[in-house]
Scaffold this active site. Structure first.
Site, PDB file in Angstrom:
ATOM      1  N   TYR A 125       7.926  -4.952  -7.420  1.00 17.33           N
ATOM      2  CA  TYR A 125       6.578  -5.118  -6.890  1.00 17.33           C
ATOM      3  C   TYR A 125       6.054  -3.801  -6.324  1.00 17.33           C
ATOM      4  CZ  TYR A 125       2.681  -7.128  -4.350  1.00 17.33           C
ATOM      5  OH  TYR A 125       1.432  -7.424  -3.913  1.00 17.33           O
ATOM      6  N   TRP A 127       2.488  -0.728  -5.976  1.00 19.49           N
ATOM      7  CA  TRP A 127       1.174  -0.182  -6.352  1.00 19.49           C
ATOM      8  C   TRP A 127       1.246   1.053  -7.216  1.00 19.49           C
ATOM      9  CZ3 TRP A 127      -4.259  -0.672  -5.359  1.00 19.49           C
ATOM     10  CH2 TRP A 127      -4.621  -1.966  -5.010  1.00 19.49           C
TER      11      TRP A 127
END
Ligand SMILES: Nc1nc2c(c(=O)[nH]1)N[C@H]1C(S)=C(S)[C@@H](COP(=O)(O)OP(=O)(O)OC[C@H]3O[C@@H](n4cnc5c(=O)[nH]c(N)nc54)[C@H](O)[C@@H]3O)O[C@H]1N2
Ligand SMILES: Nc1nc2c(c(=O)[nH]1)N[C@H]1C(S)=C(S)[C@@H](COP(=O)(O)OP(=O)(O)OC[C@H]3O[C@@H](n4cnc5c(=O)[nH]c(N)nc54)[C@H](O)[C@@H]3O)O[C@H]1N2
Ligand SMILES: [Mo]
Length: 800
Positions: A125, A127
């Site tokens: 997970y 960005w």
């Protein structure tokens, strides 16, 4: 390109200054280079509100914390998986790329051979950076899917609770918001409930032209629209555009909204006609508001005692909202909490009681603060990314152990407790047994709650591989560290805009890769080669060929669908570097739920009753103690006034004024933990991450701005630099999310000496419904640090 300037020895060296158009989460910009080195950034001319963070991005590649070569944890090199307990307390040894990739390939091969895909935590997970080919997460998952798969996850750290409850309430996870053009024409009140759009719209999951920022700024001094912010912290948006600030205690939004509902009911301001035509469950909720259900009337006085907002302000807000065309702009801060499903559900109930859902400029929207939500989208094809969902290329022999998908934010719990069974939104989940963790493009040691617990859980798997550009805590807890080049050091392509679809930009390489770093595509292709998967992984294409392929695919889709905006031929696009899509009339004037409001029978919602659901039979049938069937005010274990319920109440009471409520919102200087490698010096106080504290709480503790303070919870302690300010309400303190974790032993105590907020937060699920992560809901004590202040070391590379 700017003209080359002269150097003293022109025959030996030609000085070159260049401007290269690229794109980041903070927007498009020209990377300025001189002699192959970045010197600055110039915003793209069509950017409506360029990010103040662009200059920092230009210095990012040269951060001291940059990972310059492949590294392996010393005792992993010596003892392999038997050294796992040393993770986080070890030194690192530089190795060749061949050696690092061989070790990583061995760990992958042996995990699949001995345990199969259910032993692999490959969700990774995070960005990362924009770029549809060098999408580190997609590349990792592509490789792992070729090997047979990995443990799938549900939800995000962003919207777990709201994205789980809105399908029950409105039949959709993330409803499209009423367009800004409509808002600017009709709306009279905007309530910024638990959001700070001028901070959070600075970035986009892809890249951005910042249309939303420009619009929010235009609300300052607006002749018709008045803005009100409900937030324990005075949001920067409110400070900039002059909103009224309603400083509710953290976690008390439901109480505050119940007080408003009480006023609406008692003063006949609730739109009973709308409620009976368009909702189900209002009678149940109404009786809860009035106290018929639990004997507690949710009067403004009751709500005031919970939320700290004076009763007359609650009454005034209720009347004002009812008397005006009101848009509730609901953020995601309040839902990243224990019982986090309830505030957004209550906000839907409030909007329904005001009766303005489906009217131009009224109702509720839940993404105005994010990626230009509410801006009318441009018209053009969506650029795709390198596919990650590919079938296995090798036989999968091991039967799957445990559930195939788990809630993403239970990650540490999954690592720690293989075989554990939990409830999740109506199903029962059994945790698989993880032997290999591979992260590329995320920083779990910044994003996951209760970092100390994560550290323990992280020591269970046999191997941890991390592809990173910087020596953050995640890299410092890995066995094998693969240095990834930053987006400035490779070419890529990205769509512009998550909700808005503004176009496509070529992210041209600005500088050479720093040190021995490689692009993610190069890293994962090399791993694929070692695993005998090069052909299915690359499909015979180079990085540059993939970039072109993604563009050509979008172009042929646009040709086939007869879209008005045809993408030009590749050569023209490559030359221009960017294409922006036109905005068309047909995308304007959008009013969320307008059809439903006009005729609910003809346009039913995808909910259990087809109407807006304010009491859910389906949730009732689950019988979860932590998620009631209608929105309600539940007080978590660590809440205002609840210290006596905490396991160790004494630890939370300190002589200098008791416990405070922690809030850990987004920082305007970072994207989560990204940029901290270069921003730390200018954003710190007393050499560490800042902690905002109200003057009343500070003076009780003899704290002044610039002091080093110790902030602790039942889970751990950090040092931070105090900023005494009226912009946080009494009883609450702020440590922004994403400050790097720097664990050190100080006078016998395990401390994070820099100030990562998640050391303090609890790793409890929001509820059994969403199992979402928690960023607030923590009681902390704060005191002045009188010992010697240890040096922050996390922004330098670790020892060899
Ligand atoms: N207390 C608290 N916790 C929170 C939140 C909060 O508000 N408060 N917010 C939550 C939310 S909403 C989210 S989405 C998460 C975010 O959590 P993350 O997305 O994990 O946070 P980032 O710091 O963006 O991590 C991205 C990492 O990818 C690396 N990276 C960047 N580009 C590349 C690349 O090209 N290749 C590779 N290999 N790596 C790259 C960066 O260096 C960085 O370390 O945090 C959650 N946690
Ligand atoms: N600059 C910047 N922008 C970002 C990000 C970033 O890291 N930096 N992250 C991006 C990501 S991944 C996401 S998911 C979005 C997240 O967007 P949000 O989740 O909306 O952002 P947060 O800052 O976590 O929370 C919003 C506000 O909620 C407030 N808040 C916290 N607890 C409570 C409460 O109990 N009640 C009320 N009423 N308010 C409360 C906080 O003070 C904060 O101002 O932002 C995105 N934008
Ligand atoms: Mo997020």
């Amino acid at each position: 390109m700017a003209p080359a300037s002269h150097s003293i020895l022109p025959e030996l060296r030609i000085m070159t200054e260049r401007e290269t158009l690229t794109a980041s989460h903070w927007g498009l910009f020209y990377a300025l280079t001189k002699d192959g080195r970045l010197t600055g950034a110039r915003p793209f001319e069509k950017d409506c509100a360029p990010s103040p963070n662009l200059e920092d991005i230009a210095s990012l590649p040269y951060a001291e914390a940059r990972i310059l070569e492949p590294m392996v944890r010393r005792s992993f090199l010596e003892r392999g998986k038997d050294s796992r307990a040393d993770r986080g307390n070890d030194s690192y040894v530089p190795v060749s790329w061949d050696k690092a990739l061989d070790l990583a390939a061995d760990a992958i091969r042996s995990t699949y051979r001995d345990f199969g895909p259910s032993a692999v935590w490959g969700r990774s997970y995070g960005w990362k950076s924009p770029g549809s080919v060098n999408n580190s997460i997609a590349l990792l998952q592509r490789l792992l899917n070729l090997m047979g798969g990995y443990i799938e996850t549900g939800n995000s750290y962003s919207t777990a609770a709201i994205g789980t409850i809105l399908p029950y309430a409105l039949g959709i996870k993330d409803p499209r918001s009423t367009g800004w053009d409509t808002i600017l024409e009709h709306t009279e009140r905007i309530v910024l409930w638990g959001c700070d759009p001028l901070v959070t719209n600075d970035i986009d999951w892809t890249t951005t032209l910042h249309e939303g920022t420009e619009i929010f700024r235009s609300l300052k001094g607006h002749p018709r629209i008045r803005t009100i912010a409900v937030n324990p912290v005075c949001p920067r948006t409110a400070q900039e555009i002059g909103s009224q600030w309603i400083a509710a205690r953290p976690g008390t939004d439901c109480a505050l909204m119940l007080g408003i509902l009480y006023v609406l009911i008692k003063e006949n301001l609730a739109d009973e006609a709308f409620l009976s035509r368009c909702t189900t469950g209002w009678p149940e909720l109404r009786s809860y508001v009035l106290g018929d259900e639990d004997g507690i009337a949710k009067t403004p006085a009751w709500a005031a005692a919970e939320s700290g907002v004076p009763a007359h302000d609650i009454e005034a807000l209720a009347r004002d909202m009812a008397a005006h065309r009101t848009m509730i702009m609901f953020g995601w801060g309040p839902q990243r909490a224990r019982y986090g499903e309830l505030p957004p559900w209550m906000a839907v109930a409030l909007a329904a009681a005001l009766g303005q859902i489906g009217l131009p400029g009224g109702g509720i929207g839940t993404n105005y603060h994010y990626c230009n939500g509410g801006c009318p989208p441009g018209t053009g094809p969506q650029l795709g990314q390198i596919p990650s969902r590919v079938p296995p290329a090798v036989p999968v022999v091991h039967p799957w152990k445990g559930s195939r998908a788990v809630p993403v934010a239970r990650m540490a719990d999954v690592l720690a407790h293989p075989g554990k069974v939990i409830a999740w939104n109506g199903s029962r989940i059994e945790y698989p047994d993880v032997h290999l963790v591979f992260w590329a493009g995320g920083n779990p040691f910044a994003h996951h709650p209760d970092t100390r617990r994560l550290e323990e859980a992280w020591r269970r798997p046999d191997a941890v591989i991390v592809a990173e550009s910087f020596w953050n805590a995640t890299a410092r807890h890995a066995d094998i560290v693969l240095p990834a080049s930053t987006f400035l050091e490779r070419t890529d392509i990205t769509p512009i805009g998550t909700y808005i679809n503004d176009g496509i930009v070529l992210m041209k390489q600005a500088i050479d890769p720093i040190g021995g770093s490689k692009s993610d595509y190069a890293i994962f292709s090399a791993l694929a080669r070692r695993l005998g998967l090069e052909e299915p992984f690359t499909e015979g294409l180079t990085e540059a060929e993939w970039i072109r392929k993604l563009y050509e695919d979008a172009r042929s889709r646009s040709l086939a669908s007869g879209l008005k905006t045809l993408l030009p031929k590749w050569e023209s696009f490559e030359k221009a570097g960017v294409i922006l899509y036109p905005h068309e009339k047909k995308n304007e004037g959008y009013v969320a739920f307008a059809d439903f409001r006009r005729d609910p029978e003809a346009h039913p919602l995808k909910t259990e009753t087809g109407k807006i659901v304010l009491y859910s039979e389906r949730i009732a049938s689950l019988g979860y103690a932590d998620c009631p069937p209608h929105p309600a005010y539940l007080k978590p274990y660590e809440a205002y006034g609840n210290a006596e319920h905490a396991a160790d109440a004494a630890a939370l009471r300190n002589p200098e004024g008791g416990y405070l409520q922690l809030v850990s919102p987004k920082s305007d200087a970072r994207l989560h933990s990204q940029l901290n490698a270069v921003t730390f010096r200018k954003s710190q106080i007393a050499g560490r991450e800042i902690c905002l504290i109200n003057p009343a709480d500070a003076s009780l503790r003899n704290i002044a701005t610039g002091d080093v303070i110790r902030v602790s919870s039942l889970r751990g302690a950090i040092l931070a630099g105090a900023v005494v300010t009226d912009s946080v309400r009494p009883g609450a303190v702020v440590v922004h999310h994403g400050g790097w974790f720097d664990p050190q032993k100080v006078e016998g105590e395990a401390l994070d000496v820099h100030g990562s907020s998640n050391v303090l937060t609890p790793d409890d699920p929001a509820s059994s419904l969403s199992c979402g992560n928690i960023a607030s809901t923590a009681l902390v004590q704060v005191s002045k640090w009188t010992g010697t202040a240890p040096e922050v070391k996390v922004f330098e590379p670790p020892e060899n």
